[in-house]
Design an enzyme around this catalytic site. Structure first.
Site, mmCIF file in Angstrom:
data_model
loop_
_atom_site.group_PDB
_atom_site.id
_atom_site.type_symbol
_atom_site.label_atom_id
_atom_site.label_comp_id
_atom_site.label_asym_id
_atom_site.label_seq_id
_atom_site.Cartn_x
_atom_site.Cartn_y
_atom_site.Cartn_z
ATOM 1 N N ARG A 260 0.871 -1.181 0.000
ATOM 2 C CA ARG A 260 0.000 0.000 0.000
ATOM 3 C C ARG A 260 0.907 1.230 0.000
ATOM 4 N NH1 ARG A 260 -2.028 0.992 5.535
ATOM 5 N NH2 ARG A 260 -0.571 2.710 5.414
ATOM 6 N N HIS A 264 -3.462 4.480 4.670
ATOM 7 C CA HIS A 264 -4.570 3.517 4.783
ATOM 8 C C HIS A 264 -5.848 4.131 4.194
ATOM 9 C CE1 HIS A 264 -7.402 0.632 6.337
ATOM 10 N NE2 HIS A 264 -8.032 1.600 6.972
ATOM 11 N N TYR A 273 4.174 5.667 11.485
ATOM 12 C CA TYR A 273 4.450 4.275 11.888
ATOM 13 C C TYR A 273 5.297 3.486 10.900
ATOM 14 C CZ TYR A 273 0.288 3.572 8.933
ATOM 15 O OH TYR A 273 -0.604 3.589 7.903
#
Ligand SMILES: Cc1ncc(C[n+]2csc(CCOP(=O)(O)OP(=O)(O)O)c2C)c(N)n1
Ligand SMILES: [Mg+2]
Length: 363
Positions: A260, A264, A273
């Site tokens: 990805r 998100h 993160y």
């Protein structure tokens, strides 16, 4: 939280790949595919156009025209490869990120935006496209899909079902239950897991200690891992798995190993993160660039072709934007529509109460 910065830097073992990141064709004994130059150009066009739809949707969200958007950036090949493997009779069950599969099912892209703009609950007829509505509840569509697959099995239909879900979804009870039902009833289904390495901020290591495709053997059906950034391999592997389903050989788990590249959703900030080097490593495996390199190297397309696809993408983006802004807001009472398929006393009562409440503002 520990971050494995090497994730994705090397190709994992047991990966079906037919087109390298440099655009070189490689052979595979079990999964080969014969594509004409025209077919490859068509796949390239699909990849570019869905990336553009996605980019435009992200921009619309940033400008306040959509409430949220789940980008497919980086996952175009997994979706176009698997989506183009489907026949009209096959049925697909998506998550909320399958904009590329929707494209393959001929869903007008503006219809994808309604849900994210908050003007409807999902704007297409699943029966018309054999493409179910987007599902937000992680993994629940796998159970719907197995039920559907068992239905077409009983109808003796020459068709298969495919269900999409993510790496994070594999930890859900629903997904594991659906594996059991599909296995025991030999349901005609392909479980298509896009392992994009992340479930929001949770890395793959938090979901599994073994490669996901190997889970299938414990349930009693085959699992296969494919390079999810390789549209040829995704097409070949999914085609074979769908054909197995159609011919009574039961389910297959396909793990499309991908990444990805975006957040998100537009509400997420991945810089909090994950390390930048991980994204840089995956950029080198871009699903579109390798098809472009292949077409160039083999002289299957010239600059005029690439320019014309780019121009078509620009036009598609502009058209999508214009039609998104023109989507009417629903009336306040529309929320009571479609809750039940038939008239429902409680719903009518609540609608009347709410109408009376709104009427109070008129005085
Ligand atoms: C049952 C359920 N639990 C939690 C959530 C919140 N949630 C939304 S997306 C997501 C992560 C899903 O990750 P993955 O399955 O890997 O799919 P991806 O978004 O990476 O495509 C979570 C936990 C949800 N929508 N449904
Ligand atoms: Mg994921």
């Amino acid at each position: 939280m520990t971050i494995d910065a090497s994730r994705g830097a090397e190709a994992p073992p047991d990966l079906v790949q037919l087109l390298t990141p440099e655009g070189e064709r490689v052979e595979h004994p079990d999964y080969d595919i014969d594509l004409t130059p025209e077919e490859v150009r068509s796949l390239y066009r699909d990849l570019v156009l869905v990336r553009r739809i996605d980019l435009e949707a992200v921009a619309l969200q940033r400008q306040g025209e959509l409430g949220i958007w789940a980008s497919l950036l980086g996952q175009e090949a997994a979706q176009i490869g698997s989506g183009r493997a489907l026949t009209d009779a096959d049925m697909a069950f998506p998550t909320y990120r399958e904009h590329g599969v929707a494209w393959c099912r001929d869903v007008d892209p503006v219809k994808l935006l309604g849900l994210f703009r908050g003007v409807n609950h999902g704007g297409w007829d699943p029966k018309e496209h054999n493409f179910h509505l987007y599902t937000i509840v992680i993994g629940s569509q796998t159970l719907h899909a197995v039920g559907y697959a068992m239905g077409i099995q009983r109808d003796d239909a020459n068709a298969a079902t495919i269900v999409y879900f993510g790496d994070g979804a594999t930890s859900q009870g629903d997904v594991n239950e659906s594996f059991i039902w599909a296995s025991v009833f030999n349901a005609p289904i392909v479980f298509f897991c896009q392992n994009n390495q992340w479930a929001i901020s949770e890395p793959l290591e938090k979901q599994t200690r073994i490669p996901l495709y190997r889970r299938a053997s414990g349930f009693g059906f085959p699992g296969i891992r494919v390079d999810g950034n390789d549209v040829f391999a995704c097409l070949a592997v999914t085609r074979k798995a769908l054909e197995a389903a159609r011919t009574g050989q039961g389910p297959t788990l396909v793990e499309a190993f991908t990444y990805r590249m975006g957040a998100h959703t537009t509400t997420d900030d991945p810089t909090r993160y994950r390390v930048a080097s991980e994204l840089e490593a995956w950029k080198l495996k871009d699903p579109i660039e390798r098809v472009k390199a292949y077409l160039f190297k083999n002289e299957h397309a010239d600059q005029a072709f690439f320019d014309s696809v780019a121009a078509e993408a620009d036009q598609l983006g502009a058209d999508l934007r214009r039609r998104c802004l023109a989507m009417p807001d629903p009336g306040p009472l529309a929320i009571f529509d479609h809750v039940y398929s038939e008239p429902h006393a409680l719903m009518e009562q609540e609608r009347a109460q709410f109408a009376a409440y709104l009427e109070g503002f008129r005085a």
